[in-house]
Design an enzyme around this catalytic site. Structure first.
Site, PDB file in Angstrom:
ATOM      1  N   PHE A  92     -39.749  31.500 -67.105  1.00  0.00           N
ATOM      2  CA  PHE A  92     -38.142  31.818 -67.090  1.00  0.00           C
ATOM      3  C   PHE A  92     -37.527  30.830 -66.314  1.00  0.00           C
ATOM      4  CE2 PHE A  92     -34.598  33.879 -65.446  1.00  0.00           C
ATOM      5  CZ  PHE A  92     -34.077  34.502 -66.814  1.00  0.00           C
ATOM      6  N   ASP A 142     -39.177  24.073 -60.906  1.00  0.00           N
ATOM      7  CA  ASP A 142     -37.911  25.301 -61.058  1.00  0.00           C
ATOM      8  C   ASP A 142     -38.476  25.984 -60.013  1.00  0.00           C
ATOM      9  OD1 ASP A 142     -36.480  27.502 -61.065  1.00  0.00           O
ATOM     10  OD2 ASP A 142     -36.682  27.747 -63.455  1.00  0.00           O
ATOM     11  N   LYS A 184     -30.725  31.393 -56.185  1.00  0.00           N
ATOM     12  CA  LYS A 184     -31.368  32.629 -55.557  1.00  0.00           C
ATOM     13  C   LYS A 184     -30.975  32.526 -54.249  1.00  0.00           C
ATOM     14  CE  LYS A 184     -33.653  34.883 -59.309  1.00  0.00           C
ATOM     15  NZ  LYS A 184     -34.185  34.252 -60.315  1.00  0.00           N
TER      16      LYS A 184
HETATM   17  C1  LIG Z   1     -33.396  33.837 -61.582  1.00  0.00           C
HETATM   18  C2  LIG Z   1     -34.151  32.540 -62.347  1.00  0.00           C
HETATM   19  C3  LIG Z   1     -33.571  31.466 -62.930  1.00  0.00           C
HETATM   20  C4  LIG Z   1     -32.029  31.884 -63.215  1.00  0.00           C
HETATM   21  O1  LIG Z   1     -31.337  31.821 -62.141  1.00  0.00           O
HETATM   22  P1  LIG Z   1     -29.943  32.486 -62.521  1.00  0.00           P
HETATM   23  O2  LIG Z   1     -29.024  32.399 -61.071  1.00  0.00           O
HETATM   24  O3  LIG Z   1     -29.918  33.888 -62.933  1.00  0.00           O
HETATM   25  O4  LIG Z   1     -29.055  31.663 -63.567  1.00  0.00           O
HETATM   26  C5  LIG Z   1     -34.463  30.315 -63.267  1.00  0.00           C
HETATM   27  N1  LIG Z   1     -35.535  30.172 -62.890  1.00  0.00           N
HETATM   28  C6  LIG Z   1     -36.118  30.975 -62.270  1.00  0.00           C
HETATM   29  C7  LIG Z   1     -37.519  30.704 -61.851  1.00  0.00           C
HETATM   30  C8  LIG Z   1     -35.511  32.315 -61.723  1.00  0.00           C
HETATM   31  O5  LIG Z   1     -36.424  33.114 -61.179  1.00  0.00           O
END
Ligand SMILES: *Cc1c(COP(=O)(O)O)cnc(C)c1O
Length: 404
Positions: free
Chosen positions: A138, A223, A252
């Site tokens: 994700f 990521d 986050k």
């Molecule tokens: C939550 C998340 C995202 C997206 O972040 P947003 O602030 O909602 O755009 C991308 N990568 C990972 C691994 C995430 O957990």
């Protein structure tokens, strides 16, 4: 006088893309929340791994309110002191030489993917544009990031997907060997899959990705939107895995609840974002940067990071004890304070049934897919709140087992 809003107002006034719980939280302090009716909850969800210091931590409140009286926004036609301090702090604490600031995880990943394509374009030519990522991954909800993400349901129905993206199998290096070639510009991977089920990456797998990227002049993008800023027990997870990416994304917990994101890169790569190639109105906003700086400086200390490891062990002990009595979990896994309890065969696919029962018992938790109960609490959650939250979780699980 305006009327107090209710949950029914959500259905009436808001786009139906979410289905929030009935309770509306109105106040938070540390790892406790209170709803409109004054009911108290222990927070093991942390706003989905965002509230790294719980709710209304005095250090963050101070940073926000002090900056609120000074300067809110100037755009990137000017720079500003909080953004410069945050960028410097991130560079000093990581592999990175340069930072791009933005407002969310998806935006940080969008920047990372665009940077990788642009870097490859400038150094090797148009043909080097392939991106390798992983099933179940994700990376956010912009159209580029849902296309790179490995959960097709998020991209379906939105028209032609951007080309040049292929998906390997997480923790399976052979699957990547089949996909990567000299036309690959980047491999994007979460060092531990969050949304995909709190699934840690094998260190050998991640090291293998590094070697494959080096062999094909491709960039390795980590990521760390969910694993970053102390959640894994180090400031970023890569720092305990022995694998250094070329680009890293963070959001986050970075703002502890204030919207902010960052893309970190080495000099070799960052130079491809030449003047005018990319931008964001809110990127490096002084309020966001001031809060993120305070969060990073508070979290990147031995006390807080050791505390994350100690709390990880406590979470594990409690969950194993609950499981000894109820047998609902097959495996407890995760890093630091991102913990997944995988449902046992008898309760396969039923993780989400625990959430409303937990809310009734006064506990907020999360799932990661249908089969994993996920916890991402404050990194400084008091041990008494862990114990009380676990007692509430056990009551919810006992009700699941009893079929209530
Ligand atoms: C939550 C998340 C995202 C997206 O972040 P947003 O602030 O909602 O755009 C991308 N990568 C990972 C691994 C995430 O957990």
């Amino acid at each position: 006088m305006t009327q107090t809003p209710t949950r029914a107002d959500f259905d009436r006034y808001m786009v139906p893309n979410y289905a929030p719980q009935q309770a509306i939280p109105v106040r938070g302090e540390g790892s406790r929340l209170w709803d409109q009716a004054g009911r108290e909850y222990i927070d093991f969800a942390g706003g989905i791994a965002v509230n790294g210091l719980g709710h209304c931590h005095p250090v963050l409140v101070k940073a926000l309110t002090e900056q609120a009286g000074k300067l809110w926004h100037v755009s990137n036609v000017y720079t500003n002191e909080p953004a410069l301090k945050l960028a410097r702090s991130l560079v000093e604490r990581t592999f990175a030489d340069k930072v791009f600031l933005c407002s969310s995880g998806a935006e940080a990943n969008e920047a990372a993917l665009k940077l990788a394509r642009r870097w490859a374009h400038d150094h090797f030519g148009e043909h080097k544009n392939r991106i390798v990522s992983f099933t179940q991954s994700f990376h956010g909800r912009t159209f580029f990031t849902v296309s790179v993400g490995g959960q097709p349901k998020y991209a379906q129905g939105f028209g032609p997907v951007p080309g040049g993206i292929v998906h390997g199998e997480y923790n399976n290096l052979d699957s990547v060997r089949d996909l990567i070639d000299d036309d690959t510009c980047a491999v994007m991977v979460e060092p531990m899959q969050g949304e995909g089920g709190v699934l840690p990456g094998d260190p050998e797998f991640l090291a293998g990705l590094r070697a494959l990227c080096d062999a094909h002049d491709a960039l390795l993008i980590f990521d760390e939107v969910q694993t970053g800023v102390g959640r894994s027990g180090t400031l970023y997870a890569y720092q305990q895995l022995g694998v250094t990416p070329d680009i890293l994304t963070s959001a986050k917990s970075l703002g502890g609840g204030f919207p902010v994101g960052a893309m970190l890169a080495s000099d070799r790569v960052a130079s491809a974002f030449a003047f005018g190639t990319h931008g964001s109105t809110y990127g490096g906003n002084p309020l966001a940067s001031a809060v993120a700086l305070a969060a990073v400086e508070f979290i990147d200390t031995p006390e807080v990071l050791e505390g994350v490891k100690r709390r990880h062990a406590l979470f594990r002990e409690h969950l194993e004890a609950i499981n000894d009595r109820h047998g609902v979990f097959g495996e407890i896994r995760g890093m630091g304070l991102l913990i997944g309890a995988v449902m046992s065969a008898d309760y396969e696919g039923r993780a989400a049934e625990i959430l409303p029962l937990a809310v009734e018992e006064g506990l907020m938790a999360l799932v990661a897919g249908p089969n994993v109960l996920r916890m991402a609490p404050s990194l400084v959650i008091p041990e008494a709140d862990i114990a009380e939250g676990m007692a509430r979780l056990e009551r919810a699980i006992a009700r699941l087992v009893a079929g209530q």
